[in-house]
Design a protein around this motif. Structure first.
Motif, PDB file in Angstrom:
ATOM      1  N   VAL A  97       0.817  -1.215   0.000  1.00 58.20           N
ATOM      2  CA  VAL A  97       0.000   0.000   0.000  1.00 58.20           C
ATOM      3  C   VAL A  97       0.848   1.262   0.000  1.00 58.20           C
ATOM      4  N   LYS A  98       1.813   1.360   0.886  1.00 61.49           N
ATOM      5  CA  LYS A  98       2.602   2.588   1.021  1.00 61.49           C
ATOM      6  C   LYS A  98       3.611   2.784  -0.104  1.00 61.49           C
ATOM      7  N   SER A 132      -3.121  -8.223  -0.671  1.00 59.77           N
ATOM      8  CA  SER A 132      -2.167  -7.404   0.078  1.00 59.77           C
ATOM      9  C   SER A 132      -0.822  -8.067   0.306  1.00 59.77           C
ATOM     10  N   MET A 135       1.120  -3.101   4.409  1.00 57.34           N
ATOM     11  CA  MET A 135       1.136  -1.643   4.273  1.00 57.34           C
ATOM     12  C   MET A 135       2.502  -1.148   3.836  1.00 57.34           C
ATOM     13  N   ASN A 136       3.566  -1.726   4.420  1.00 57.33           N
ATOM     14  CA  ASN A 136       4.925  -1.230   4.173  1.00 57.33           C
ATOM     15  C   ASN A 136       5.909  -2.318   3.756  1.00 57.33           C
ATOM     16  N   GLU A 151      -0.033  -3.666   9.947  1.00 60.03           N
ATOM     17  CA  GLU A 151       0.637  -3.994   8.691  1.00 60.03           C
ATOM     18  C   GLU A 151      -0.230  -4.874   7.799  1.00 60.03           C
ATOM     19  N   SER A 152      -0.942  -5.826   8.378  1.00 58.15           N
ATOM     20  CA  SER A 152      -1.748  -6.756   7.585  1.00 58.15           C
ATOM     21  C   SER A 152      -3.193  -6.292   7.469  1.00 58.15           C
ATOM     22  N   SER A 155      -4.218  -3.008   5.781  1.00 60.49           N
ATOM     23  CA  SER A 155      -4.145  -2.893   4.316  1.00 60.49           C
ATOM     24  C   SER A 155      -5.459  -3.259   3.640  1.00 60.49           C
ATOM     25  N   ALA A 158      -7.485  -0.126   3.416  1.00 59.60           N
ATOM     26  CA  ALA A 158      -6.820   0.819   2.512  1.00 59.60           C
ATOM     27  C   ALA A 158      -7.066   0.448   1.060  1.00 59.60           C
ATOM     28  N   LEU A 159      -7.046  -0.835   0.741  1.00 60.43           N
ATOM     29  CA  LEU A 159      -7.311  -1.282  -0.620  1.00 60.43           C
ATOM     30  C   LEU A 159      -8.792  -1.170  -0.963  1.00 60.43           C
TER      31      LEU A 159
END
Length: 329
Positions: A97-98, A132, A135-136, A151-152, A155, A158-159
């Protein structure tokens, strides 16, 4: 309906250096609608069907040379998507994502990233879905429980906010850093399956067993596969996975799910002095690439053309729906 290798071989394999170096921003998709290659669940989805997922690690746009210019004879992702759409199949991209911005950018001087607009175009024009890779793209085993969740699971939302609502099907653990505890206590709250590198074949019995790991084969380049050739002595850790090795992986039996993950593609031969080198000419067992994440597009086409009509090419969420596997939360 998938078209045969015989009908399309010459036209599809021929990729000129100029066309391959073009960026996806200038590529004009054909008028074919995404519905013709949709990976979403459809009538006829069954637990005993044969499933195949074609993943793309980190959904990378194109290989770059020093100075962040496209490598000559590298193949942009939209060209790969077009090759697949011509055959009635679509891909599934793992997204960090990031690392995804409003415009593409050169990441660490070796690859051009996809933008949010690129992902939307792949979804709407080529029928792709996305899951996913975090995130990073962090090592999940080195994070606190709260950080693992962010982190998991962070995302997925976010998606979804970008229209990619099928991400819950699979979490692609960054760099295969994983364990049962993280999968069972964190990732399973938001995802149906956790990706674990292996043979690429997951049976229904294994996939439905808690905490729902699935196997993905990471398709690698490297030194050529023919031990009698000088290219087999190149100082690369991996050995190039030829179509002969991969084609059996797409001939899936009912009740099984095969997953192959590719990265970036090249054609012909590399230019002298470029950051990455390869040779995709000649017999397939003499093909080699200097980077494990580079693969010859002609060999990829051979693999895609070998998919039987009895195999359904789809995304992890569809398999989860067919097998009755859901996030636990």
């Amino acid at each position: 309906m998938r078209r045969s290798a015989t009908a399309l071989a010459a036209a599809t394999v021929t990729l000129t250096a100029g066309a391959a170096a073009a960026t996806t921003a200038n590529a004009q998709p054909a008028a074919t609608t995404a519905a013709s290659v949709s990976t979403a669940a459809a009538p006829g989805t069954r637990a005993d069907a044969a499933y195949l997922t074609i993943l793309f690690g980190r959904t990378q746009r194109q290989s770059m040379d020093r100075g962040c210019e496209p490598l000559p004879n590298s193949v942009p992702l939209t060209r790969v998507a077009t090759v697949m759409r011509d055959r009635g199949v679509s891909g599934v991209g793992n997204v960090v994502v990031k690392r995804t911005g409003q415009t593409p950018y050169c990441f660490e001087n070796y690859v051009e990233t996809t933008s949010w607009n690129d992902l939307t175009q792949l979804r709407t024009n080529y029928g792709w879905t996305f899951t996913s890779a975090g995130m990073n793209y962090l090592n999940m085993t080195q994070l606190t429980r709260a950080e693992q969740h962010a982190e998991s699971c962070g995302s997925v939302g976010a998606l979804a906010r970008r229209g990619h609502t099928r991400a819950w099907g699979l979490f692609a653990y960054p760099n295969n850093k994983l364990n049962d505890t993280i999968q069972a206590q964190v990732v399973k709250k938001c995802f149906a399956f956790g990706r674990k590198y292996g043979t690429g074949l997951t049976s229904k019995a294994a996939g439905t067993k808690w905490p729902n790991w699935q196997s993905t084969l990471s398709v690698e380049g490297g030194k050529c596969a023919d031990p009698t050739q000088p290219c087999n002595s190149l100082l690369y850790k991996s050995i190039y996975m030829t179509p002969a090795k991969l084609i059996p992986k797409v001939k899936v039996n009912p009740g099984y799910w095969s997953t192959l993950q590719f990265y970036r593609f090249v054609t012909g031969t590399s230019s002298p002095g470029t950051a990455m080198q390869w040779n995709c000419s000649g017999p397939e067992n003499t093909h080699w690439t200097s980077d494990a994440e580079l693969y010859c597009i002609r060999d990829f086409i051979r693999v895609i053309d070998a998919i039987p009509d009895t195999v359904r090419v789809t995304d992890p969420a569809t398999v989860a729906e067919a097998w009755g596997v859901k996030p636990s939360a």
